[in-house]
Design a protein around this motif. Structure first.
Motif, PDB file in Angstrom:
ATOM      1  N   LYS A   5       0.807  -1.216   0.000  1.00  0.00           N
ATOM      2  CA  LYS A   5       0.000   0.000   0.000  1.00  0.00           C
ATOM      3  C   LYS A   5       0.842   1.268   0.000  1.00  0.00           C
ATOM      4  O   LYS A   5       0.304   2.368   0.016  1.00  0.00           O
ATOM      5  N   HIS A   6       2.137   1.105  -0.003  1.00  0.00           N
ATOM      6  CA  HIS A   6       3.025   2.274  -0.039  1.00  0.00           C
ATOM      7  C   HIS A   6       2.888   2.935  -1.413  1.00  0.00           C
ATOM      8  O   HIS A   6       3.201   2.331  -2.437  1.00  0.00           O
ATOM      9  N   ASN A   7       2.422   4.166  -1.441  1.00  0.00           N
ATOM     10  CA  ASN A   7       2.048   4.827  -2.692  1.00  0.00           C
ATOM     11  C   ASN A   7       3.136   5.807  -3.150  1.00  0.00           C
ATOM     12  O   ASN A   7       3.404   6.813  -2.480  1.00  0.00           O
ATOM     13  N   PRO A   8       3.781   5.547  -4.293  1.00  0.00           N
ATOM     14  CA  PRO A   8       4.812   6.478  -4.783  1.00  0.00           C
ATOM     15  C   PRO A   8       4.263   7.880  -5.071  1.00  0.00           C
ATOM     16  O   PRO A   8       4.986   8.869  -4.906  1.00  0.00           O
ATOM     17  N   MET A   9       2.990   7.963  -5.503  1.00  0.00           N
ATOM     18  CA  MET A   9       2.433   9.274  -5.816  1.00  0.00           C
ATOM     19  C   MET A   9       2.281  10.136  -4.569  1.00  0.00           C
ATOM     20  O   MET A   9       2.421  11.357  -4.623  1.00  0.00           O
ATOM     21  N   ILE A  10       1.983   9.488  -3.448  1.00  0.00           N
ATOM     22  CA  ILE A  10       1.919  10.234  -2.192  1.00  0.00           C
ATOM     23  C   ILE A  10       3.298  10.787  -1.844  1.00  0.00           C
ATOM     24  O   ILE A  10       3.444  11.937  -1.410  1.00  0.00           O
ATOM     25  N   ALA A  11       4.328   9.942  -2.045  1.00  0.00           N
ATOM     26  CA  ALA A  11       5.705  10.383  -1.758  1.00  0.00           C
ATOM     27  C   ALA A  11       6.074  11.595  -2.595  1.00  0.00           C
ATOM     28  O   ALA A  11       6.697  12.546  -2.106  1.00  0.00           O
ATOM     29  N   VAL A  12       5.670  11.573  -3.890  1.00  0.00           N
ATOM     30  CA  VAL A  12       5.985  12.701  -4.768  1.00  0.00           C
ATOM     31  C   VAL A  12       5.182  13.934  -4.369  1.00  0.00           C
ATOM     32  O   VAL A  12       5.704  15.049  -4.328  1.00  0.00           O
ATOM     33  N   THR A  13       3.899  13.716  -4.031  1.00  0.00           N
ATOM     34  CA  THR A  13       3.029  14.856  -3.711  1.00  0.00           C
ATOM     35  C   THR A  13       3.503  15.614  -2.477  1.00  0.00           C
ATOM     36  O   THR A  13       3.601  16.844  -2.478  1.00  0.00           O
ATOM     37  N   ILE A  14       3.818  14.882  -1.431  1.00  0.00           N
ATOM     38  CA  ILE A  14       4.245  15.567  -0.202  1.00  0.00           C
ATOM     39  C   ILE A  14       5.677  16.074  -0.311  1.00  0.00           C
ATOM     40  O   ILE A  14       6.118  16.880   0.518  1.00  0.00           O
ATOM     41  N   SER A  15       6.412  15.611  -1.363  1.00  0.00           N
ATOM     42  CA  SER A  15       7.769  16.127  -1.582  1.00  0.00           C
ATOM     43  C   SER A  15       7.747  17.530  -2.163  1.00  0.00           C
ATOM     44  O   SER A  15       8.808  18.081  -2.489  1.00  0.00           O
ATOM     45  N   ASN A  95      14.033  11.232  -6.347  1.00  0.00           N
ATOM     46  CA  ASN A  95      14.500  10.326  -5.298  1.00  0.00           C
ATOM     47  C   ASN A  95      13.336   9.782  -4.476  1.00  0.00           C
ATOM     48  O   ASN A  95      13.272   8.578  -4.180  1.00  0.00           O
ATOM     49  N   ALA A  96      12.391  10.672  -4.122  1.00  0.00           N
ATOM     50  CA  ALA A  96      11.239  10.223  -3.331  1.00  0.00           C
ATOM     51  C   ALA A  96      10.425   9.186  -4.098  1.00  0.00           C
ATOM     52  O   ALA A  96       9.975   8.184  -3.531  1.00  0.00           O
ATOM     53  N   TYR A  97      10.230   9.406  -5.392  1.00  0.00           N
ATOM     54  CA  TYR A  97       9.443   8.477  -6.200  1.00  0.00           C
ATOM     55  C   TYR A  97      10.143   7.120  -6.326  1.00  0.00           C
ATOM     56  O   TYR A  97       9.529   6.063  -6.139  1.00  0.00           O
ATOM     57  N   LYS A  98      11.441   7.136  -6.655  1.00  0.00           N
ATOM     58  CA  LYS A  98      12.162   5.876  -6.848  1.00  0.00           C
ATOM     59  C   LYS A  98      12.218   5.052  -5.564  1.00  0.00           C
ATOM     60  O   LYS A  98      12.041   3.826  -5.589  1.00  0.00           O
ATOM     61  N   GLU A  99      12.472   5.714  -4.440  1.00  0.00           N
ATOM     62  CA  GLU A  99      12.541   4.981  -3.180  1.00  0.00           C
ATOM     63  C   GLU A  99      11.169   4.417  -2.798  1.00  0.00           C
ATOM     64  O   GLU A  99      11.062   3.312  -2.262  1.00  0.00           O
ATOM     65  N   ALA A 100      10.100   5.172  -3.100  1.00  0.00           N
ATOM     66  CA  ALA A 100       8.753   4.679  -2.795  1.00  0.00           C
ATOM     67  C   ALA A 100       8.417   3.466  -3.651  1.00  0.00           C
ATOM     68  O   ALA A 100       7.767   2.517  -3.184  1.00  0.00           O
ATOM     69  N   VAL A 101       8.864   3.456  -4.910  1.00  0.00           N
ATOM     70  CA  VAL A 101       8.629   2.298  -5.786  1.00  0.00           C
ATOM     71  C   VAL A 101       9.350   1.067  -5.238  1.00  0.00           C
ATOM     72  O   VAL A 101       8.808  -0.047  -5.243  1.00  0.00           O
ATOM     73  N   LYS A 102      10.582   1.260  -4.766  1.00  0.00           N
ATOM     74  CA  LYS A 102      11.322   0.139  -4.183  1.00  0.00           C
ATOM     75  C   LYS A 102      10.589  -0.447  -2.986  1.00  0.00           C
ATOM     76  O   LYS A 102      10.469  -1.672  -2.842  1.00  0.00           O
ATOM     77  N   ILE A 103      10.088   0.421  -2.113  1.00  0.00           N
ATOM     78  CA  ILE A 103       9.378  -0.060  -0.915  1.00  0.00           C
ATOM     79  C   ILE A 103       8.100  -0.776  -1.321  1.00  0.00           C
ATOM     80  O   ILE A 103       7.737  -1.817  -0.760  1.00  0.00           O
TER      81      ILE A 103
END
Length: 424
Positions: A5-15, A95-103
């Motif tokens: 459920k870890h969402n890369p778009m959330i990581a990008v948005t709050i970045s 960086n936030a997007y790539k790390e979120a995709v990995k998780i």
């Protein structure tokens, strides 16, 4: 929170606030560092950037208090700083997007030591080129941007800061080059002479160098080393010394060419310094003398590298000397040296030294604000340091830059060495 459920778009948005995306990805040290850097940047540069952009837009409001030159410089620095900030901001999002995709795909975050090691390995090349890039930006890019922006202002002797404020005038300076009579006549006269000077002087020095290199490379010639050394000697003497010596030789009053050669032999004295035509002839001759040794040295090396088997095969086929030159020598020499020769043309287009040292671009020409032998770059120098027409000098400099860049790019694209680069 599950990894799926870890969402890369959330990581990008709050970045949008740098560092929050990394904190969302549970990279607490990196996220905290990014957040602190962002806060420090805003606190340190907010006031500077605010004044910088205000000054760039207005160029000041109070004559005598606001210096438009300083405000323009501060505005350019603000643009450069903003460029660095945007780069950091984009890297933060990536960086936030790539790390979120990995998780999301179940990969664990690396520990601090491994993250630091990987980061250092990836950034090491940038660390090495960083100081050079920094100097390049503030030694080359900053003055270039300053010059470009000056071309769109009314900065001249009669409107100089801090007593007066500069104003943005758009393309008025460029339009004046082709509409105002004195600027139009001077510009087209100087531009046409610059083109003639570049083509004639450079072509003659290349032709002379090629002819001499072919003769010296002939197997029947003896004492090759001595002859090559003598022909390269003009290159060993500093160019400005050679030019000053020639300026003395061509002097109308005491020059050896008039007093010791033309006078006794032909009872003639040519006005080398006071007649534009003869000044141009002298300048072309001097440039050929100064410029041919360098090209000669290059051609000599290329000729020695051409396989003798090709010439032997041509002899067996009954080829003449001209046919061997046209089919073997000339193509091989041009293929190997085309980029260097193009730079010879570009260099002579902006060859300020010889024009200025010989007779400061003179003699004067009626109805023009440039001398009879001024080329574009020497005209820009006179406009800048003698008449203080900074805006027109900047506009002409932009024209010069566009001409040189366009010519060089076009010729490089047409050279065989460029086309066949990937095939060698």
């Amino acid at each position: 929170m599950s990894k799926q459920k870890h969402n890369p778009m959330i990581a990008v948005t709050i970045s949008i606030v740098p560092g929050l995306g990394q904190l969302y990805n549970r990279q607490f040290i990196k996220g905290t560092t990014f957040l602190l850097l962002t806060i420090a940047f805003v606190v340190s540069f907010y006031q500077f950037l605010n004044i910088g952009y205000w000054g760039l837009l207005t160029l000041g409001e109070i004559p005598g208090l606001d210096d438009s030159r300083v405000l323009l410089a501060q505005g350019i620095i603000s643009l450069i700083i903003t460029g660095f900030a945007i780069t950091f901001y984009v890297l933060n999002l990536i960086n936030a997007y790539k790390e979120a995709v990995k998780i999301k795909h179940g990969r664990k975050n690396d520990d601090l030591r491994k993250s630091f090691k990987d980061g250092w390995d990836k950034s090491f090349p940038y660390v090495l080129v960083g100081p050079g890039l920094f100097l390049l930006i503030f030694v080359v890019v900053f003055p270039l941007l300053y010059m470009i922006l000056l071309a769109f202002t009314d900065y001249n002797l009669y409107n100089s800061p801090p007593k007066n404020l500069l104003n943005w005038v758009g393309f008025e300076n460029f339009i004046s080059l082709v509409t105002v009579p004195i600027w139009r006549s001077t510009f087209f006269s100087v531009f046409s002479w610059t083109v003639i000077w570049t083509l004639v002087a450079t072509t003659l020095q290349i032709a002379l160098a090629l002819i001499l290199a072919i003769f010296v490379n002939d197997p029947r010639i003896k004492f090759k080393k001595f002859i090559r050394t003598v022909l390269i000697l003009p290159w060993a003497v500093p160019a400005f010394v050679t030019i000053l010596i020639f300026a003395a030789l061509f002097n109308n009053d005491f020059g050896a060419i008039n007093n010791d050669i033309l006078g006794p032999l032909f009872n003639q004295a040519i006005p080398w310094m006071t007649d534009p035509f003869w000044s141009k002839v002298a300048l072309i001759g001097i440039q050929v003398w100064v410029g041919f040794p360098f090209v000669f040295a290059i051609f000599t090396g290329i000729l020695q590298s051409i396989s003798k088997d090709w010439y032997e095969a041509a002899d067996m086929d009954g080829a003449s000397s001209w046919q061997k030159f046209k089919s073997i020598t000339f193509p091989q020499v041009m293929f190997a040296t085309a980029p260097i020769l193009i730079m010879q043309y570009a260099g002579n287009f902006n060859n300020f030294n010889i024009i200025y040292l010989f007779n400061q671009g003179g003699p004067a020409v009626r109805g023009q604000n440039a001398g009879g032998t001024d080329i574009l770059i020497s005209w820009v120098y006179n406009l800048t340091f003698e008449t203080q027409n900074y805006n027109m000098a900047a506009a002409i400099s932009i024209v010069i830059g566009l001409i040189i860049a366009g010519f060089a790019f076009y010729q490089f694209r047409r050279t065989r060495s460029f086309k066949e680069e990937g095939e060698m």
